[in-house]
Design a protein around this motif. Structure first.
Motif, PDB file in Angstrom:
ATOM      1  N   LEU A 110      10.739  13.669  -2.793  1.00 18.87           N
ATOM      2  CA  LEU A 110       9.684  13.114  -3.636  1.00 18.87           C
ATOM      3  C   LEU A 110       8.376  12.942  -2.856  1.00 18.87           C
ATOM      4  N   GLN A 111       8.480  12.561  -1.593  1.00 16.66           N
ATOM      5  CA  GLN A 111       7.275  12.409  -0.769  1.00 16.66           C
ATOM      6  C   GLN A 111       6.514  13.726  -0.657  1.00 16.66           C
ATOM      7  N   GLY A 112       7.243  14.832  -0.729  1.00 18.18           N
ATOM      8  CA  GLY A 112       6.604  16.144  -0.673  1.00 18.18           C
ATOM      9  C   GLY A 112       5.849  16.493  -1.941  1.00 18.18           C
ATOM     10  N   LEU A 113       5.964  15.661  -2.965  1.00 15.50           N
ATOM     11  CA  LEU A 113       5.283  15.913  -4.240  1.00 15.50           C
ATOM     12  C   LEU A 113       4.111  14.958  -4.468  1.00 15.50           C
ATOM     13  N   MET A 114       3.768  14.161  -3.461  1.00 17.61           N
ATOM     14  CA  MET A 114       2.765  13.117  -3.646  1.00 17.61           C
ATOM     15  C   MET A 114       1.337  13.553  -3.363  1.00 17.61           C
ATOM     16  N   GLU A 121      11.928  -7.280  -1.979  1.00 15.01           N
ATOM     17  CA  GLU A 121      12.540  -6.229  -1.164  1.00 15.01           C
ATOM     18  C   GLU A 121      12.228  -4.855  -1.744  1.00 15.01           C
ATOM     19  N   ALA A 122      12.290  -4.738  -3.076  1.00 16.75           N
ATOM     20  CA  ALA A 122      11.966  -3.467  -3.718  1.00 16.75           C
ATOM     21  C   ALA A 122      10.512  -3.095  -3.475  1.00 16.75           C
ATOM     22  N   ASP A 123       9.622  -4.084  -3.497  1.00 13.40           N
ATOM     23  CA  ASP A 123       8.208  -3.828  -3.220  1.00 13.40           C
ATOM     24  C   ASP A 123       8.006  -3.332  -1.788  1.00 13.40           C
ATOM     25  N   ARG A 124       8.662  -3.988  -0.847  1.00 10.69           N
ATOM     26  CA  ARG A 124       8.508  -3.593   0.570  1.00 10.69           C
ATOM     27  C   ARG A 124       9.020  -2.172   0.786  1.00 10.69           C
ATOM     28  N   THR A 125      10.152  -1.873   0.191  1.00 12.65           N
ATOM     29  CA  THR A 125      10.736  -0.542   0.350  1.00 12.65           C
ATOM     30  C   THR A 125       9.846   0.521  -0.269  1.00 12.65           C
ATOM     31  N   ALA A 126       9.363   0.258  -1.488  1.00 13.54           N
ATOM     32  CA  ALA A 126       8.491   1.218  -2.163  1.00 13.54           C
ATOM     33  C   ALA A 126       7.208   1.444  -1.372  1.00 13.54           C
ATOM     34  N   THR A 127       6.647   0.370  -0.863  1.00  9.54           N
ATOM     35  CA  THR A 127       5.416   0.461  -0.072  1.00  9.54           C
ATOM     36  C   THR A 127       5.614   1.342   1.157  1.00  9.54           C
ATOM     37  N   ALA A 128       6.740   1.167   1.837  1.00 13.20           N
ATOM     38  CA  ALA A 128       7.025   1.964   3.037  1.00 13.20           C
ATOM     39  C   ALA A 128       7.260   3.426   2.690  1.00 13.20           C
ATOM     40  N   TRP A 129       7.948   3.683   1.565  1.00 12.65           N
ATOM     41  CA  TRP A 129       8.218   5.064   1.166  1.00 12.65           C
ATOM     42  C   TRP A 129       6.947   5.819   0.788  1.00 12.65           C
ATOM     43  N   ILE A 130       6.014   5.130   0.184  1.00 20.29           N
ATOM     44  CA  ILE A 130       4.815   5.795  -0.323  1.00 20.29           C
ATOM     45  C   ILE A 130       3.840   6.143   0.791  1.00 20.29           C
ATOM     46  N   PHE A 171       1.875   5.294 -11.041  1.00 26.32           N
ATOM     47  CA  PHE A 171       3.119   5.997 -11.367  1.00 26.32           C
ATOM     48  C   PHE A 171       4.052   6.025 -10.162  1.00 26.32           C
ATOM     49  N   TRP A 172       3.518   6.408  -9.014  1.00 26.66           N
ATOM     50  CA  TRP A 172       4.374   6.528  -7.832  1.00 26.66           C
ATOM     51  C   TRP A 172       4.910   5.177  -7.370  1.00 26.66           C
ATOM     52  N   PHE A 173       4.108   4.127  -7.485  1.00 27.44           N
ATOM     53  CA  PHE A 173       4.610   2.833  -7.043  1.00 27.44           C
ATOM     54  C   PHE A 173       5.723   2.332  -7.964  1.00 27.44           C
ATOM     55  N   VAL A 174       5.525   2.434  -9.272  1.00 27.29           N
ATOM     56  CA  VAL A 174       6.560   1.967 -10.200  1.00 27.29           C
ATOM     57  C   VAL A 174       7.842   2.768 -10.007  1.00 27.29           C
ATOM     58  N   LEU A 175       7.716   4.088  -9.858  1.00 29.53           N
ATOM     59  CA  LEU A 175       8.904   4.928  -9.662  1.00 29.53           C
ATOM     60  C   LEU A 175       9.632   4.534  -8.381  1.00 29.53           C
ATOM     61  N   MET A 176       8.908   4.417  -7.278  1.00 27.32           N
ATOM     62  CA  MET A 176       9.546   4.072  -6.011  1.00 27.32           C
ATOM     63  C   MET A 176      10.119   2.658  -6.040  1.00 27.32           C
ATOM     64  N   HIS A 177       9.453   1.773  -6.729  1.00 32.58           N
ATOM     65  CA  HIS A 177       9.950   0.409  -6.867  1.00 32.58           C
ATOM     66  C   HIS A 177      11.307   0.401  -7.575  1.00 32.58           C
ATOM     67  N   GLU A 178      11.422   1.158  -8.662  1.00 31.85           N
ATOM     68  CA  GLU A 178      12.684   1.199  -9.401  1.00 31.85           C
ATOM     69  C   GLU A 178      13.774   1.927  -8.613  1.00 31.85           C
ATOM     70  N   LEU A 179      13.394   2.974  -7.904  1.00 35.18           N
ATOM     71  CA  LEU A 179      14.376   3.673  -7.063  1.00 35.18           C
ATOM     72  C   LEU A 179      14.855   2.762  -5.931  1.00 35.18           C
ATOM     73  N   ALA A 180      13.989   1.900  -5.450  1.00 40.32           N
ATOM     74  CA  ALA A 180      14.386   0.948  -4.404  1.00 40.32           C
ATOM     75  C   ALA A 180      15.462   0.003  -4.924  1.00 40.32           C
ATOM     76  N   HIS A 181      15.345  -0.416  -6.189  1.00 40.25           N
ATOM     77  CA  HIS A 181      16.392  -1.258  -6.769  1.00 40.25           C
ATOM     78  C   HIS A 181      17.737  -0.530  -6.735  1.00 40.25           C
TER      79      HIS A 181
END
Length: 367
Positions: free
Chosen positions: A193-197, A290-299, A253-263
């Motif tokens: 997914l990071q390759g699509l950002m 925790e989901a916010d921190r994970t999403a932030t790091a992934w993005i 879009f990317w933050f909400v998606l990554m946030h939900e994937l973190a859950h």
């Protein structure tokens, strides 16, 4: 929408079309023969019999001239009698006693939209409709079935939130996809997914990538007074992420998606979560944080961003675009992060926040 209640109750008074069918039988005439007498097509006669063609004055006169009997006045009288019977039947179906269909709708304001989306079977009978709604809200989508991202700054109608969640489960269960393996999210799914950002056009590839890892992406517009951004659920091993895209910008879009994937990655237990919108104070639980921190790091890597902030003199758009290219992210993602961390005002570079709503909607509709 199929209305079973209407079909179960039929008026006792014959329609003009049904009477015409009987008249033809009594006179030994075929529909094609009547059509020839009228100078019309057989389809015209069939439409009258089936009620598709109204029994107005012109049709009544034509039938009188062709058949001699009944008279035009009789045909019109039967039409009026039939319409009165239909109105009486519909009124009786709208509810027992003082309860009317409009009362049920007032009690469940989400019902019209849920009916339109095919989540609830409609009925003219108020009691039947109320039962259908009750069955729907108790189906599976309770407030404890998913992890949410909801605006804490806006009023939320809990019954409508519950209805929206139930609808997400209904949409998710319309189709089944591949096997889900939670352990592959961080090491397999996220790098892809990071390759699509970097480009907004690559967002259209996101649904297919998610499905490869056994996760379904849904676009489920929110209901009235449901300021929800997304929800994720394991769904008995068939997980999904549902998004409303009420904020269609690419960074959101990317933050909400990554946030939900973190859950899903952390295996968070479902709960209702009151959450802030992007530019308002946060009201969060530990697992939301925790989901916010994970999403932030992934993005976006925080160290790279810190280096950019330290080295940048003016944070001009060319500087941001150059940095975004270096880290493989769309400039709007970097701008959104800088705003979130207070380095830029929310109004700065507003035109850079391109929307991906239409592109993603088309991609999901083609599945």
């Amino acid at each position: 929408m199929k209305m079973t209640t209407r079909n179960q109750e039929k008026p006792a008074v014959l329609s003009p079309g049904a009477r015409l069918h009987r008249v033809l039988q009594d006179q030994g005439l075929k529909q094609t023969e009547l059509a020839a007498l009228l100078g019309r097509t057989p389809q015209y006669v069939q439409d009258i019999i089936k009620g598709k063609k109204a029994m107005d004055a012109r049709v009544a006169v034509e039938l009188e001239e062709a058949l001699r009997t009944p008279t035009a006045s009789e045909w019109l009288g039967w039409e009026l009698e039939h319409q009165r019977a239909m109105m009486k039947t519909e009124q009786s179906l709208r509810g027992s006693g003082d309860r009317k269909r409009r009362d049920v709708i007032a009690e469940y304001p989400f019902a019209p939209e849920a009916i339109k989306r095919g989540w609830i079977e409609d009925s003219l009978n108020a009691d039947v409709l109320a039962q259908n709604i009750s069955s729907f809200v108790n189906l599976k989508g309770t407030l404890h079935q998913g992890t949410y991202r909801v605006s804490g700054a806006l009023a939320t109608a809990e019954a409508s939130l519950k209805a929206w969640t139930t609808g997400c489960f209904i949409e998710a269960n319309r189709r089944k996809i591949g096997t889900f393996n939670r352990t592959k999210i961080a090491k397999g799914l996220i790098p892809e997914l990071q390759g699509l950002m970097a480009k907004e056009s690559d967002v259209t590839r996101v649904p297919a990538v998610l499905e490869k890892y056994g996760i379904q992406l849904l676009l489920v517009p929110s209901l009235k007074k449901v300021p929800v951004d997304g929800v994720s659920a394991d769904n008995d091993g068939n997980p999904f992420v549902a998004m409303t895209l009420r904020h269609g910008q690419i960074d959101r879009f990317w933050f909400v998606l990554m946030h939900e994937l973190a859950h899903l990655h952390h295996g968070h237990k479902p709960e209702q979560i009151e959450y802030s919108s992007f530019d308002r104070p946060v009201i969060a639980t530990p697992q939301e944080e925790e989901a916010d921190r994970t999403a932030t790091a992934w993005i976006l890597d925080q160290e790279r961003l810190n280096e950019f902030v330290f080295d940048s003199f003016t944070m001009s758009l060319p500087e941001i675009e150059k940095f975004a290219e270096e880290v493989g992210r769309h400039p709007a993602i970097v701008i959104g992060r800088l705003k979130k961390e207070g380095y830029l005002p929310w109004s700065k570079y507003a035109r850079e926040h391109v929307s991906v709503r239409d592109e993603l909607s088309k991609a999901l509709a083609s599945q």
